[in-house]
Design a protein around this motif. Structure first.
Motif, PDB file in Angstrom:
ATOM      1  N   SER B  90      45.491  50.189  22.556  1.00 34.94           N
ATOM      2  CA  SER B  90      44.756  50.762  23.662  1.00 34.94           C
ATOM      3  C   SER B  90      43.544  49.873  23.917  1.00 34.94           C
ATOM      4  O   SER B  90      42.528  49.988  23.253  1.00 34.94           O
ATOM      5  CB  SER B  90      44.329  52.186  23.296  1.00 34.94           C
ATOM      6  N   LEU B  91      43.694  48.976  24.879  1.00 32.50           N
ATOM      7  CA  LEU B  91      42.633  48.025  25.174  1.00 32.50           C
ATOM      8  C   LEU B  91      42.279  48.127  26.652  1.00 32.50           C
ATOM      9  O   LEU B  91      42.834  48.947  27.368  1.00 32.50           O
ATOM     10  CB  LEU B  91      43.112  46.611  24.823  1.00 32.50           C
ATOM     11  N   ILE B  92      41.336  47.307  27.098  1.00 35.17           N
ATOM     12  CA  ILE B  92      41.015  47.280  28.523  1.00 35.17           C
ATOM     13  C   ILE B  92      41.936  46.232  29.145  1.00 35.17           C
ATOM     14  O   ILE B  92      41.719  45.031  28.958  1.00 35.17           O
ATOM     15  CB  ILE B  92      39.536  46.917  28.759  1.00 35.17           C
ATOM     16  N   PRO B  93      42.960  46.659  29.904  1.00 42.10           N
ATOM     17  CA  PRO B  93      44.034  45.732  30.269  1.00 42.10           C
ATOM     18  C   PRO B  93      43.600  44.507  31.066  1.00 42.10           C
ATOM     19  O   PRO B  93      44.095  43.408  30.816  1.00 42.10           O
ATOM     20  CB  PRO B  93      45.004  46.606  31.078  1.00 42.10           C
ATOM     21  N   GLU B  94      42.673  44.694  32.034  1.00 36.22           N
ATOM     22  CA  GLU B  94      42.306  43.551  32.885  1.00 36.22           C
ATOM     23  C   GLU B  94      41.262  42.653  32.217  1.00 36.22           C
ATOM     24  O   GLU B  94      40.998  41.550  32.687  1.00 36.22           O
ATOM     25  CB  GLU B  94      41.760  44.033  34.231  1.00 36.22           C
ATOM     26  N   TYR B  95      40.638  43.153  31.148  1.00 39.94           N
ATOM     27  CA  TYR B  95      39.629  42.347  30.462  1.00 39.94           C
ATOM     28  C   TYR B  95      40.313  41.322  29.557  1.00 39.94           C
ATOM     29  O   TYR B  95      41.325  41.623  28.915  1.00 39.94           O
ATOM     30  CB  TYR B  95      38.722  43.238  29.607  1.00 39.94           C
ATOM     31  N   ARG B  99      36.322  39.645  26.427  1.00 38.16           N
ATOM     32  CA  ARG B  99      35.547  40.734  27.026  1.00 38.16           C
ATOM     33  C   ARG B  99      35.835  42.072  26.358  1.00 38.16           C
ATOM     34  O   ARG B  99      34.964  42.943  26.318  1.00 38.16           O
ATOM     35  CB  ARG B  99      35.801  40.807  28.533  1.00 38.16           C
ATOM     36  N   PRO B 145      43.828  37.798  29.561  1.00 37.05           N
ATOM     37  CA  PRO B 145      43.717  39.252  29.742  1.00 37.05           C
ATOM     38  C   PRO B 145      44.557  39.977  28.690  1.00 37.05           C
ATOM     39  O   PRO B 145      45.661  39.543  28.379  1.00 37.05           O
ATOM     40  CB  PRO B 145      44.294  39.496  31.141  1.00 37.05           C
ATOM     41  N   GLU B 147      46.284  42.535  28.793  1.00 33.82           N
ATOM     42  CA  GLU B 147      47.597  43.040  29.219  1.00 33.82           C
ATOM     43  C   GLU B 147      48.681  41.960  29.122  1.00 33.82           C
ATOM     44  O   GLU B 147      49.860  42.287  29.100  1.00 33.82           O
ATOM     45  CB  GLU B 147      47.533  43.606  30.642  1.00 33.82           C
TER      46      GLU B 147
END
Lengths: 326, 251
Positions: B90-95, B99, B145, B147
């Motif tokens: 569970s990460l920040i997909p666009e980062y 980041r 990124p 994702e």
């Protein structure tokens, strides 16, 4: 990095094009187009406000007309009392000074957005959309039925409010004021997006659970962004009322909220200059096709459909790719 | 005897008639890896959610780093030093990878209401973020990124994000899931060294990893801790063999 450069280029083209349009119009003595460019500028400004909530924070507010209209009524009501020499309330006088009006409009719109946000940000998805719509419609019907400031007839601003040293009655001066405010709002948007606040906000939009797991509480960040969003849109409303010389409940109607969303989608949600491109497209269609047929919105609808189906990133995304850059 | 870093006592949580956690008592001691095992549906995920703050228990208390955290939010617990990884990345997909780590670092440094200074040029974030990526072996993937990272790389990035919080305890939910044999061995060696930094509560299905790493093992079945002990004790426990390793058969 090529895409990044392309986005910077299109941003510069939009900024300079918006400045050049009224200059050309003045050169060929068509002041109507100066006012049209001002309209684009102010709709873009309202869109920049919404873009902060919608684009960066993923908060699909279908009620930003409330802040836009509130800003408009602040300009109208304060000017009304200044004109008549009557107090607004508790002995406080009205004013015909734009800068005072802007501050009042931003404070009140920010407070309203904070209250509405605090009550609606606990929901998400379709519920959030419906709650924001409901609040805006409440305000709309309130202004519609409150006779003190014109009710459904609206409230005229007989003398455009002023700024020391400028003649706001001249179309060019009014454009320059609006353009300057838009640039300031864009700079603020870019600054917030690049700072820690923006990093947290965009992370929350993409994955609130992850943001919480690293220690960033989503609610407060979203609420702050929502309030700032309402402030900018409220400021745009105050200027728009002054441009039109008129404010009415229509500014608060759901169609206005829809238009602001359309502006963001057409230009590119979350993109710095997305609302500028979107407002230019909207007003362009209104002017070109509106002259040909009453049903110009049909053409706008078709374009919107094409954008949603084939160009999710809007005009900016079409030119500069999907990734979001400065 | 040292104080436990994390201590659950009498923790219960029901969903309707299902007791997902039933009077659970559990401690995590400084310097240890405490593995939590159990068959599917035993309540491991619920227990992790109760500890991380996603769920609030119906009864019982959870103490962490010397204070009662039973009523605190996920974000508050993270700020107190609970570093977790998710079962499904569970990460920040666009980062980018960088980041994602920077976000955790900025959260550790303080509140997010900083509006002016750009993070891109913030050395107090980019420097340590690069170091952490290098530490988990993702130095060459900083600009990608999350994702578009591979599954294995995302597992490692999760770990880098947890490390960025400099936590007082790690809560790792199946970190080996979906890793190949090589990846699992590398990660096992990495976690082995990590316990010196902070104790680890480890939920894991990979028994090789559990038996290689765990100082203590707790076995969960139907929401209850049915046994806690060293690896050898757990292997020999007849109750555990019945509930988990299969009715009396050799596992």
């Amino acid at each position: 990095m090529d895409e990044r450069r392309r986005e910077l280029t299109i941003n510069a083209v939009l900024a300079l094009g918006l400045l050049a349009a009224p200059l050309v119009a003045l050169a060929v003595d068509e002041p109507f187009y100066v006012t049209l460019a001002t309209r684009v500028t102010l709709l873009a400004l309202a869109g920049v406000g919404l873009n902060l909530a919608l684009g960066l924070g993923g908060m699909v507010s279908f009620g930003h007309a409330a802040y836009f209209g509130l800003g408009g009524y602040v300009a109208g009501i304060l000017a009304h009392h200044a004109f008549n020499g009557t107090p607004v309330l508790l002995g406080l006088p009205g004013t015909d000074q734009m800068i005072v009006i802007w501050v009042v409009a931003m404070v009140l719109a920010g407070l309203l957005a904070a209250v509405i946000g605090a009550l609606s940000l606990r929901t998400s998805g379709i519920f959030f959309i419906m709650i924001t719509l409901a609040f805006a419609q409440m305000l709309y019907y309130f202004m519609l039925s409150w006779p003190a400031y014109g009710g459904e007839d609206g409230l005229p601003i007989f003398l455009r409010n002023g700024i020391p040293g400028l003649d706001t009655m001249r179309p060019w001066d009014m454009f320059v004021i609006s353009y300057g405010v838009l640039l300031a709002a864009l700079a603020l948007f870019a600054m917030l997006r690049g700072a820690r606040f923006g990093a947290a906000l965009m992370a929350i939009r993409q994955n609130p659970d992850r943001a919480a797991a690293v220690g960033i509480a989503p609610f407060g960040v979203k609420l702050a962004a929502f309030a700032a969003s309402g402030m900018i849109t409220g400021l745009a409303g105050a200027l728009m009322a002054d441009l039109n010389g008129f404010v009415s409940p229509a500014m608060m109607a759901w169609q206005t909220s829809g238009e602001l969303i359309v502006i963001c989608i057409l230009g590119g949600v979350g993109r710095l200059f997305g609302p500028v491109a979107g407002a230019a497209i909207l007003v362009g269609f209104e002017t070109v096709f509106g002259g040909l047929t009453q049903h110009w919105q049909l053409f706008l609808g078709l374009v919107l459909l094409l954008v949603v189906l084939f160009a999710r990133g809007g005009l900016i995304g079409l030119i500069a790719g999907r990734q979001r850059h400065g | 005897m040292a104080e436990p870093v994390l201590e659950l006592s009498g923790v219960s949580k029901s969903f309707g008639a299902l007791a997902a956690a039933d009077n659970v008592a559990l401690t995590l001691m400084p310097g240890e890896i405490h593995a939590l095992i159990g068959p599917n549906g035993a309540g491991k995920s619920t227990l992790m959610a109760l500890i991380s703050g996603r769920h609030t228990p119906d009864a019982g208390t959870i103490r962490f780093a010397g204070r009662d955290i039973t009523g605190l939010s996920v974000a508050r617990r993270a700020r107190l030093g609970l570093g977790r990884t998710f079962q499904v990345s569970s990460l920040i997909p666009e980062y980018t990878a960088l980041r994602n780590v920077m976000l955790a670092l900025q959260a550790r440094q303080g509140h997010p209401y900083r509006f002016v200074r750009p993070v891109r040029r913030d050395r107090s974030l980019t420097g340590p973020a690069h170091d952490l990526l290098a530490r988990v072996g993702l130095a060459g993937r900083a600009g990608v990124p999350s994702e578009t990272l591979s599954h294995g790389e995302r597992r490692l990035l999760e770990l880098a994000v947890a490390l960025a919080l400099a936590p007082k305890a790690f809560l790792l939910d199946e970190p080996m899931a979906g890793l190949g044999a090589d990846g699992a061995r590398t990660l096992t060696a990495f976690l082995d060294g990590l316990r010196a930094e902070a104790p680890i509560l480890l939920v894991e299905h990979d028994m090789d990893a559990v038996f290689a790493l765990a100082d203590r093992v707790s076995v969960l079945a139907s929401g209850q801790v049915i046994a806690t002990g060293t690896v050898d004790e757990i292997r020999a426990d007849p109750q555990v063999r019945r509930a988990y390793l299969g009715d009396g058969e050799e596992a």
